[in-house]
Scaffold this motif. Structure first.
Motif, PDB file in Angstrom:
ATOM      1  N   ALA A  33      -5.457   5.963  -5.772  1.00 57.88           N
ATOM      2  CA  ALA A  33      -4.562   5.634  -6.875  1.00 57.88           C
ATOM      3  C   ALA A  33      -4.898   4.254  -7.436  1.00 57.88           C
ATOM      4  N   SER A  34      -4.656   4.096  -8.707  1.00 57.54           N
ATOM      5  CA  SER A  34      -4.839   2.785  -9.313  1.00 57.54           C
ATOM      6  C   SER A  34      -3.493   2.068  -9.349  1.00 57.54           C
ATOM      7  N   LEU A  35      -3.297   1.174  -8.403  1.00 64.48           N
ATOM      8  CA  LEU A  35      -2.070   0.378  -8.402  1.00 64.48           C
ATOM      9  C   LEU A  35      -2.102  -0.654  -9.525  1.00 64.48           C
ATOM     10  N   GLN A  65       0.831  -1.187   0.000  1.00 63.52           N
ATOM     11  CA  GLN A  65       0.000   0.000   0.000  1.00 63.52           C
ATOM     12  C   GLN A  65       0.873   1.247   0.000  1.00 63.52           C
ATOM     13  N   LEU A  66       0.400   2.250  -0.720  1.00 60.62           N
ATOM     14  CA  LEU A  66       1.083   3.529  -0.804  1.00 60.62           C
ATOM     15  C   LEU A  66       0.290   4.562  -0.015  1.00 60.62           C
ATOM     16  N   GLN A  67       0.988   5.456   0.670  1.00 55.31           N
ATOM     17  CA  GLN A  67       0.281   6.425   1.504  1.00 55.31           C
ATOM     18  C   GLN A  67      -0.071   7.673   0.712  1.00 55.31           C
ATOM     19  N   LEU A  68      -1.358   7.976   0.665  1.00 59.57           N
ATOM     20  CA  LEU A  68      -1.862   9.196   0.044  1.00 59.57           C
ATOM     21  C   LEU A  68      -2.436  10.079   1.143  1.00 59.57           C
ATOM     22  N   VAL A  69      -2.199  11.381   1.037  1.00 61.18           N
ATOM     23  CA  VAL A  69      -2.655  12.319   2.055  1.00 61.18           C
ATOM     24  C   VAL A  69      -3.482  13.412   1.387  1.00 61.18           C
ATOM     25  N   GLU A  70      -4.751  13.529   1.803  1.00 60.22           N
ATOM     26  CA  GLU A  70      -5.620  14.579   1.302  1.00 60.22           C
ATOM     27  C   GLU A  70      -5.616  15.755   2.266  1.00 60.22           C
ATOM     28  N   SER A  71      -5.799  16.940   1.723  1.00 58.72           N
ATOM     29  CA  SER A  71      -5.903  18.145   2.550  1.00 58.72           C
ATOM     30  C   SER A  71      -6.779  19.154   1.832  1.00 58.72           C
ATOM     31  N   GLY A  72      -7.227  20.170   2.577  1.00 56.54           N
ATOM     32  CA  GLY A  72      -7.992  21.257   1.980  1.00 56.54           C
ATOM     33  C   GLY A  72      -9.480  21.222   2.244  1.00 56.54           C
ATOM     34  N   GLY A  73      -9.946  20.195   2.922  1.00 58.93           N
ATOM     35  CA  GLY A  73     -11.361  20.138   3.228  1.00 58.93           C
ATOM     36  C   GLY A  73     -11.750  21.139   4.299  1.00 58.93           C
ATOM     37  N   ARG A  90     -10.310  23.958  -2.674  1.00 58.68           N
ATOM     38  CA  ARG A  90      -9.374  23.186  -3.467  1.00 58.68           C
ATOM     39  C   ARG A  90      -8.767  22.104  -2.587  1.00 58.68           C
ATOM     40  N   LEU A  91      -8.985  20.866  -2.979  1.00 55.56           N
ATOM     41  CA  LEU A  91      -8.401  19.744  -2.269  1.00 55.56           C
ATOM     42  C   LEU A  91      -7.079  19.362  -2.933  1.00 55.56           C
ATOM     43  N   SER A  92      -6.162  18.893  -2.106  1.00 57.59           N
ATOM     44  CA  SER A  92      -4.875  18.431  -2.611  1.00 57.59           C
ATOM     45  C   SER A  92      -4.640  16.996  -2.172  1.00 57.59           C
ATOM     46  N   CYS A  93      -3.980  16.263  -3.007  1.00 64.60           N
ATOM     47  CA  CYS A  93      -3.605  14.878  -2.708  1.00 64.60           C
ATOM     48  C   CYS A  93      -2.114  14.734  -2.965  1.00 64.60           C
ATOM     49  N   THR A  94      -1.385  14.399  -1.936  1.00 63.41           N
ATOM     50  CA  THR A  94       0.050  14.210  -2.086  1.00 63.41           C
ATOM     51  C   THR A  94       0.426  12.797  -1.674  1.00 63.41           C
ATOM     52  N   ALA A  95       1.595  12.391  -2.114  1.00 64.88           N
ATOM     53  CA  ALA A  95       2.082  11.044  -1.815  1.00 64.88           C
ATOM     54  C   ALA A  95       3.201  11.114  -0.784  1.00 64.88           C
ATOM     55  N   SER A  96       3.221  10.129   0.062  1.00 65.88           N
ATOM     56  CA  SER A  96       4.276  10.035   1.066  1.00 65.88           C
ATOM     57  C   SER A  96       5.159   8.855   0.739  1.00 65.88           C
ATOM     58  N   GLY A  97       6.412   9.140   0.423  1.00 67.17           N
ATOM     59  CA  GLY A  97       7.350   8.061   0.174  1.00 67.17           C
ATOM     60  C   GLY A  97       7.405   7.561  -1.251  1.00 67.17           C
ATOM     61  N   PHE A  98       6.624   8.172  -2.141  1.00 64.13           N
ATOM     62  CA  PHE A  98       6.674   7.773  -3.538  1.00 64.13           C
ATOM     63  C   PHE A  98       6.149   8.935  -4.369  1.00 64.13           C
ATOM     64  N   THR A  99       6.292   8.847  -5.680  1.00 64.81           N
ATOM     65  CA  THR A  99       5.786   9.893  -6.559  1.00 64.81           C
ATOM     66  C   THR A  99       4.508   9.423  -7.248  1.00 64.81           C
ATOM     67  N   LEU A 100       3.637  10.383  -7.550  1.00 69.05           N
ATOM     68  CA  LEU A 100       2.339  10.048  -8.104  1.00 69.05           C
ATOM     69  C   LEU A 100       2.342   9.894  -9.625  1.00 69.05           C
ATOM     70  N   PRO A 134     -13.432  -0.738 -10.264  1.00 69.38           N
ATOM     71  CA  PRO A 134     -12.808  -1.118  -8.990  1.00 69.38           C
ATOM     72  C   PRO A 134     -11.294  -1.064  -9.015  1.00 69.38           C
ATOM     73  N   GLU A 135     -10.700  -0.625 -10.147  1.00 68.57           N
ATOM     74  CA  GLU A 135      -9.245  -0.621 -10.249  1.00 68.57           C
ATOM     75  C   GLU A 135      -8.592   0.518  -9.497  1.00 68.57           C
ATOM     76  N   TYR A 136      -9.378   1.418  -8.895  1.00 71.31           N
ATOM     77  CA  TYR A 136      -8.816   2.412  -7.985  1.00 71.31           C
ATOM     78  C   TYR A 136      -8.756   1.735  -6.625  1.00 71.31           C
ATOM     79  N   ASP A 137      -7.552   1.338  -6.234  1.00 70.43           N
ATOM     80  CA  ASP A 137      -7.451   0.377  -5.146  1.00 70.43           C
ATOM     81  C   ASP A 137      -6.525   0.788  -4.008  1.00 70.43           C
ATOM     82  N   ASN A 138      -6.009   1.997  -4.050  1.00 70.51           N
ATOM     83  CA  ASN A 138      -5.151   2.464  -2.960  1.00 70.51           C
ATOM     84  C   ASN A 138      -5.708   3.793  -2.453  1.00 70.51           C
ATOM     85  N   TRP A 139      -6.292   3.767  -1.253  1.00 72.12           N
ATOM     86  CA  TRP A 139      -7.092   4.889  -0.763  1.00 72.12           C
ATOM     87  C   TRP A 139      -6.333   5.716   0.267  1.00 72.12           C
TER      88      TRP A 139
END
Length: 129
Positions: A98-100, A1-9, A19-29, A114-119
């Motif tokens: 993200a779709s892994l 699993q890859l860590q995604l972080v949402e912000s802006g709500g 405006r919501l933002s989604c960033t990745a922790s430890g990997f690139t999107l 259902p291919e969007y599988d990393n929340w």
């Protein structure tokens, strides 16, 4: 699993914008198709907008056409959801996914697949006066 972080709500009045933002922790999107999904209390999860890894293709749900846009800045490894003209019915928890399954694939899964599988953990958006 890859860590995604949402912000802006947050809380916004009807007609307002967020405006919501989604960033990745430890990997690139880059090279991942990314979707924004939402779930309101008592309702099924809804795929709202999705964007391919290159940013060249997007899917839109009818409920947000003309109001929401999705974009990505792969240099910053961030995906954005610009929400304008917000309505009370947009109130929900918004998730970046993200779709892994289709990493680096030329195939772009649609928002209802259902291919969007990393929340991510989600961010609350409340539209109320």
């Amino acid at each position: 699993q890859l860590q995604l972080v949402e912000s802006g709500g947050g809380l916004v009045q009807p007609g307002g914008s967020l405006r919501l933002s989604c960033t990745a922790s430890g990997f690139t999107l880059d090279s991942y198709a990314i979707g924004w999904f939402r779930q309101a209390p008592g309702k099924e999860r809804e795929g709202v907008l999705c964007i391919s890894g290159s940013g060249g293709i997007t899917n839109y749900a009818d409920s947000v056409k003309g109001r929401f846009t999705i974009s990505r800045d792969n240099a910053k490894s961030t995906v954005y959801l610009q929400m304008n003209g917000l309505k009370p019915e947009d109130t929900a928890v918004y998730y970046c996914v993200a779709s892994l399954t289709f990493y680096r694939s030329s195939f772009f899964p649609s928002c209802d697949s259902p291919e969007y599988d990393n929340w991510g953990q989600g961010t609350q958006v409340t539209v109320s006066s």
